[in-house]
Design a protein around this motif. Structure first.
Motif, mmCIF file in Angstrom:
data_model
loop_
_atom_site.group_PDB
_atom_site.id
_atom_site.type_symbol
_atom_site.label_atom_id
_atom_site.label_comp_id
_atom_site.label_asym_id
_atom_site.label_seq_id
_atom_site.Cartn_x
_atom_site.Cartn_y
_atom_site.Cartn_z
ATOM 1 N N ARG A 194 0.820 -1.214 0.000
ATOM 2 C CA ARG A 194 0.000 0.000 0.000
ATOM 3 C C ARG A 194 0.851 1.260 0.000
ATOM 4 O O ARG A 194 0.328 2.358 0.248
ATOM 5 N N ALA A 195 2.130 1.113 -0.278
ATOM 6 C CA ALA A 195 3.002 2.289 -0.328
ATOM 7 C C ALA A 195 2.562 3.220 -1.448
ATOM 8 O O ALA A 195 2.073 2.783 -2.493
ATOM 9 N N CYS A 196 2.746 4.499 -1.218
ATOM 10 C CA CYS A 196 2.283 5.497 -2.177
ATOM 11 C C CYS A 196 3.202 5.521 -3.387
ATOM 12 O O CYS A 196 4.427 5.600 -3.262
ATOM 13 N N GLY A 197 2.597 5.445 -4.550
ATOM 14 C CA GLY A 197 3.371 5.488 -5.783
ATOM 15 C C GLY A 197 3.510 6.901 -6.316
ATOM 16 O O GLY A 197 3.031 7.877 -5.732
ATOM 17 N N TRP A 198 4.172 7.018 -7.420
ATOM 18 C CA TRP A 198 4.373 8.298 -8.092
ATOM 19 C C TRP A 198 4.544 8.014 -9.574
ATOM 20 O O TRP A 198 4.425 6.868 -9.996
ATOM 21 N N ALA A 199 4.802 9.030 -10.352
ATOM 22 C CA ALA A 199 4.892 8.842 -11.798
ATOM 23 C C ALA A 199 6.062 9.638 -12.351
ATOM 24 O O ALA A 199 6.438 10.689 -11.817
ATOM 25 N N TYR A 200 6.633 9.100 -13.439
ATOM 26 C CA TYR A 200 7.621 9.866 -14.198
ATOM 27 C C TYR A 200 6.888 10.912 -15.040
ATOM 28 O O TYR A 200 5.674 10.875 -15.206
#
Length: 648
Positions: A526-532
């Motif tokens: 459930r760790a928060c993702g991000w985007a390139y």
């Protein structure tokens, strides 16, 4: 002479005398007293012997008018008609009460101004006669009976017309499917007749497939004719206003034919089974169509439009026609100056790279401090150089390099290069024709075979003398000055990112295989993702923490693609785990390449908007309402674009 005098005398008596008398009468009528007497005579005009004066009725206020309550008739039952009459009575009483509260009813004013009559028909003032009270009661009673009769006729005509136009079954099915949320909403829907026609087509197809009706050739021929008529009338209409005038006649004829079908076959259980079969068949067809749509969308995203294929060819031919002295960019001394604002852009799309550079320079406060490092492949190297030689970005500095110039980047150094060149990897990308292809088609996009997509993991090697680099994807548009990003303190982290915790598909478990013990042990699902797309990198911290070695380690562990599928985001989430600095959301807005619900307010406030997804703005499948944010940075009057027929 005597005769002439006699004629003149007679002429005066017959002509002049009436004229004199007439003009005298007119003068008398013009006086005020005569005029008032005449008006009194008019107002006192007796109707059926009643010589009371007429009172002028005041205009009824529009606030006293009530909209009738919307009602839906399900069945022609006496109980429902009784309820309708009760509702109508309540509405009428509410109107009367409101008019009494707001002021005296104008009708009551008229009746009160006349002589009041008691129950015995005797005038309260004592000046009326007994037959006058009887006459008033009779008139009131007849008016009441007439109004009740009109209401009953209205209800009977309404229900009769509803039954004749729709029929019992279609009305019942339509009402069961769409019940009004509020009673005060209008009963008639804009597409009511369209829905009835579609319902009739469904019922007709059921009768066509039943064995009992197939044995009746006359009925089958009639039903086929009605189906063709309804389909022709319906066409592509979605509203009743789009239907032709003959639609009502066709609807009525179809209803009569369906009534015959009910008489021929009235077994409800078989009809229900047929409907279930049709439902399952429709669901299966929808599933197949969705899968086909996904495949075609992925295929469209992989292809290059004809204009974008033509553009690099035209530019390449122009580039090799230049002299060697004309092939160099100015201000090359700024390329390794760490005090400048350096951008890394890895792309093989000339037009997309041009939009990124143009939008960034247009919003830069000090464009002479901005340096763009563009890396492309061998096929597009000459075209990319020629474009920026012919269209220099103002005072900004441009560098265009070929990825093959990085001789240190080879299969012996980079595990990902070794994997990308393996036969099993190539077969995985191009095995769409297999019987059991991978369900997630986006992971088989051949763009992942390009090393350009993985250069973001080798920034310190590409820019050894720089401290910070801002990475930009070629599907972004810059809307604000990005210079403040270089002054950010990343607090010992390697990369600055905009987190996407609000979206469920940007959690770690969406990209990583947590059934594998290595992933489950080291990361949180459930760790928060991000985007390139727009990321600031601290290259000094990168080298201190050996980020490239960490990346190589996980790539070697994923040689069999069991930790994650493919792409650059999953290894990025792993490589920069607990090494990311969260940026404000206004720096980077995602979703313009797949989500049509991105709000215009968020777009206008964002520093960088990102067309991530398959619907790129340079493709025909791009979302139309977002394309203008990209096209306004393209000069479609440019000679190269006109030659390749590239239009907005």
């Amino acid at each position: 002479m005597v005769v002439r005098n006699l004629v003149l005398l007679m002429l005066c008596a017959t002509v002049v005398a009436p004229i004199v008398l007439y003009t005298h009468r007119i003068g008398t009528f013009k006086s005020a007293s005569s005029r008032s007497e005449y008006m009194e005579e008019v107002t006192a005009f007796a109707l059926n012997g009643d010589s009371r004066h007429l009172n002028v009725l005041p205009q009824e206020s529009p606030t006293n008018l009530k909209e009738p309550v919307g009602m839906v008739y399900t069945e022609n039952s006496a109980q429902e008609l009784k309820q309708i009459e009760q509702k109508s009575a309540r509405v009428l009483s509410a109107t009367v009460d409101e008019s009494q509260s707001g002021g005296e009813n104008p009708i009551r004013q008229v009746t009160n101004s006349a002589q009041k009559v008691d129950e015995n028909g005797i005038s309260e003032t004592g000046s009326g006669e007994e037959n006058k009270g009887w006459r008033e009661r009779k008139t009131a009673q007849s008016e009441k009976e007439q109004s009740v009769k009109l209401s009953q006729n209205f209800l009977e005509n309404f229900t009769r017309n509803a039954d004749a136009s729709v029929g019992y079954h279609s009305v019942k099915s339509s009402l069961n499917r769409r019940k009004p949320e509020k009673q005060n909403e209008p009963m008639a829907q804009l597409d009511a007749r369209v829905c009835q026609l579609k319902d009739q087509l469904i019922r007709a197809k059921i009768y066509m497939s039943l064995a009992a009706t197939k044995n009746n050739p006359h009925f089958i021929r009639e039903l086929r004719l009605r189906i063709k008529e309804v389909q022709r009338v319906l066409g592509a209409a979605t509203k009743d206003s789009e239907l032709p005038k003959s639609s009502y006649d066709k609807l009525k004829a179809m209803e009569q034919t369906l009534t015959k079908g009910m008489q021929i076959y009235d077994d409800c259980s078989t009809t229900v089974k047929k409907l279930r079969a049709m439902l399952h068949s429709t669901e299966e067809q929808i599933r197949v169509n969705r899968k086909q749509t996904m495949f075609l969308t992925q295929l469209t995203a992989k292809t290059i439009p004809k204009g974008l294929h033509c553009l690099p060819l035209q530019l390449t031919s122009k580039f090799y026609a230049l002299d060697s002295s004309q092939k160099h960019f100015p201000n090359q001394e700024k390329l390794e100056d760490p005090s400048m604002y350096h951008y890394a852009l890895f792309s093989d799309n000339v037009l997309a790279a041009a939009v990124v550079v143009n939008s960034t320079v247009r919003h830069a406060k000090d464009p002479e401090k901005h340096v763009f490092h563009i890396v492309t492949d061998r096929l597009n190297y000459a075209a990319m150089r020629m474009w920026f030689l012919a269209n220099p970005p103002g005072k900004a500095t441009i560098q265009v390099k070929n990825v093959e110039e990085f001789t240190w980047l080879n299969a012996s150094y980079s595990p990902v290069l070794k994997q990308l060149g393996s036969p099993s990897m190539i077969d995985y990308y191009f095995r769409a024709h297999r019987a059991n292809p991978d369900s997630n088609l986006k992971f088989r996009n051949p763009k992942y075979l390009s090393i350009l997509n993985h250069l973001r993991f080798y920034l310190p090697e590409i820019f050894p003398k720089l401290n910070k680099v801002l990475f930009l994807d070629d599907d972004v548009v810059v809307q604000k000055d990005l210079a403040p990003l270089w002054s950010l303190n990343l607090r010992g982290n390697v990369i600055g990112v905009v987190e996407t915790c609000g979206q469920s598909f940007h959690r770690f478990d969406r990209y990583l295989n947590f059934s594998h013990p290595l992933i489950a042990k080291n990361f949180s699902p459930r760790a928060c993702g991000w985007a390139y797309g727009m990321n600031i990198f601290d290259l000094n911290e990168w080298q201190k923490q050996n980020i490239t070695e960490i990346y190589h380690k996980w790539q070697e562990l994923n040689h069999d693609r069991l930790l994650w599928k493919l792409g650059t985001l999953p290894p990025g989430l792993i490589t920069y785990w607990k090494r990311t600095f969260p940026l404000d959301r206004s720096w980077h807005l995602l979703g313009l390449g797949y989500n049509p619900n991105v709000s215009q307010k968020d777009i206008e406030q964002a520093a960088v908007i990102h067309y991530n997804g398959n619907m790129k703005p340079w493709l025909e499948i791009g979302i139309p309402k977002f394309r203008n944010y990209w096209t306004k940075y393209v000069d479609y009057d440019h000679i190269f674009l006109r030659e390749c027929n590239i239009n907005p």
